[in-house]
Design a protein around this motif. Sequence first.
Motif, short mmCIF file in Angstrom:
data_model
loop_
_atom_site.label_atom_id
_atom_site.label_comp_id
_atom_site.label_asym_id
_atom_site.label_seq_id
_atom_site.Cartn_x
_atom_site.Cartn_y
_atom_site.Cartn_z
N PHE A 199 -19.41 -3.35 -6.71
CA PHE A 199 -18.05 -3.50 -6.21
C PHE A 199 -17.41 -2.13 -5.94
O PHE A 199 -16.88 -1.88 -4.85
CB PHE A 199 -17.21 -4.29 -7.22
N ALA A 200 -17.48 -1.24 -6.92
CA ALA A 200 -16.86 0.08 -6.79
C ALA A 200 -17.51 0.88 -5.66
O ALA A 200 -16.81 1.55 -4.89
CB ALA A 200 -16.96 0.85 -8.11
N GLN A 201 -18.80 0.79 -5.52
CA GLN A 201 -19.51 1.52 -4.47
C GLN A 201 -19.08 1.04 -3.09
O GLN A 201 -18.82 1.84 -2.19
CB GLN A 201 -21.02 1.36 -4.66
N ILE A 202 -18.99 -0.28 -2.92
CA ILE A 202 -18.56 -0.83 -1.62
C ILE A 202 -17.13 -0.41 -1.31
O ILE A 202 -16.83 0.00 -0.18
CB ILE A 202 -18.71 -2.37 -1.62
N MET A 203 -16.27 -0.49 -2.30
CA MET A 203 -14.86 -0.10 -2.08
C MET A 203 -14.76 1.39 -1.73
O MET A 203 -14.00 1.78 -0.85
CB MET A 203 -14.02 -0.42 -3.32
N ARG A 204 -15.53 2.22 -2.41
CA ARG A 204 -15.55 3.66 -2.10
C ARG A 204 -16.04 3.92 -0.68
O ARG A 204 -15.49 4.75 0.03
CB ARG A 204 -16.46 4.40 -3.08
N GLU A 205 -17.09 3.19 -0.29
CA GLU A 205 -17.63 3.36 1.06
C GLU A 205 -16.60 2.98 2.12
O GLU A 205 -16.62 3.50 3.23
CB GLU A 205 -18.90 2.52 1.24
N TYR A 252 -11.49 3.51 -0.18
CA TYR A 252 -10.44 3.29 -1.17
C TYR A 252 -10.56 4.28 -2.31
O TYR A 252 -11.65 4.61 -2.76
CB TYR A 252 -10.51 1.86 -1.73
N SER A 253 -9.42 4.74 -2.80
CA SER A 253 -9.39 5.64 -3.96
C SER A 253 -9.55 4.82 -5.23
O SER A 253 -9.40 3.59 -5.22
CB SER A 253 -8.05 6.38 -4.01
N SER A 254 -9.82 5.52 -6.33
CA SER A 254 -9.96 4.83 -7.62
C SER A 254 -8.68 4.06 -7.95
O SER A 254 -8.74 2.91 -8.40
CB SER A 254 -10.26 5.84 -8.73
N GLN A 255 -7.54 4.69 -7.73
CA GLN A 255 -6.27 4.04 -8.04
C GLN A 255 -6.05 2.80 -7.17
O GLN A 255 -5.57 1.78 -7.67
CB GLN A 255 -5.10 5.02 -7.89
N GLU A 256 -6.40 2.88 -5.89
CA GLU A 256 -6.25 1.71 -5.01
C GLU A 256 -7.16 0.56 -5.47
O GLU A 256 -6.76 -0.61 -5.43
CB GLU A 256 -6.59 2.08 -3.57
N ILE A 257 -8.35 0.90 -5.91
CA ILE A 257 -9.30 -0.11 -6.40
C ILE A 257 -8.74 -0.77 -7.66
O ILE A 257 -8.71 -2.00 -7.77
CB ILE A 257 -10.69 0.51 -6.66
N ILE A 258 -8.29 0.04 -8.60
CA ILE A 258 -7.75 -0.48 -9.87
C ILE A 258 -6.52 -1.35 -9.62
O ILE A 258 -6.42 -2.46 -10.14
CB ILE A 258 -7.43 0.68 -10.84
N THR A 259 -5.59 -0.87 -8.79
CA THR A 259 -4.38 -1.63 -8.49
C THR A 259 -4.72 -2.94 -7.80
O THR A 259 -4.18 -4.00 -8.16
CB THR A 259 -3.43 -0.79 -7.60
#
Length: 125
Positions: free
Chosen positions: A95-101, A104-111
Motif C-alpha cells: 500500500f505505502a509503495q503504491i501511494m509513494r509511486e 503522496y507524502s507520508s503525512q497525506e498517506i497517514i491522513t
Amino acid sequence: MDEFNTSKPIYLQLADRVKRMIVSNELKSGQKLPSVRDMGVTYSVNPNTIQRTYSELEREGILETRRGQGTYVTEQEERLVRLRDILRKEQIQTFAQIMREMGYSSQEIITGLQDYLNKLEKGEE
C-alpha cells in the motif's frame, strides 16, 4: 478467487489464499483442510497443484500433514502469530509503495488512511 494472475504460479496464489483464510480465522488452528481432490474441484485446478500448495505451506510450517488423516492448520500459535504479522507488514508495504509511486507524502498517506478508517467505523464506507 475465480481467476488467477498469470504473473505468479497458481500454487503460490492458492497458498496466499489459504494464508489469508487462516489469518482471518476462516480456517482455524487445528482445522482439517479439504482433501487435495476436493480443493482442486473448488478452485478448478489440477490436484497436483493443490498438493504443491499444501507442500509449500507445510514447508513454511503453516500446515501439517497427518499420515492417513489429512492436512491440518498448525496448532503452533507462535507460527500463526508470525504469519499474521508477516501478512500485515506485506500489505502495508505494498500500500505505502503504491501511494509513494503516485506521489503522496507520508503525512497525506497517514491522513487519508485515518479518514478512511474513521468513516469505516461510522459505517460510511
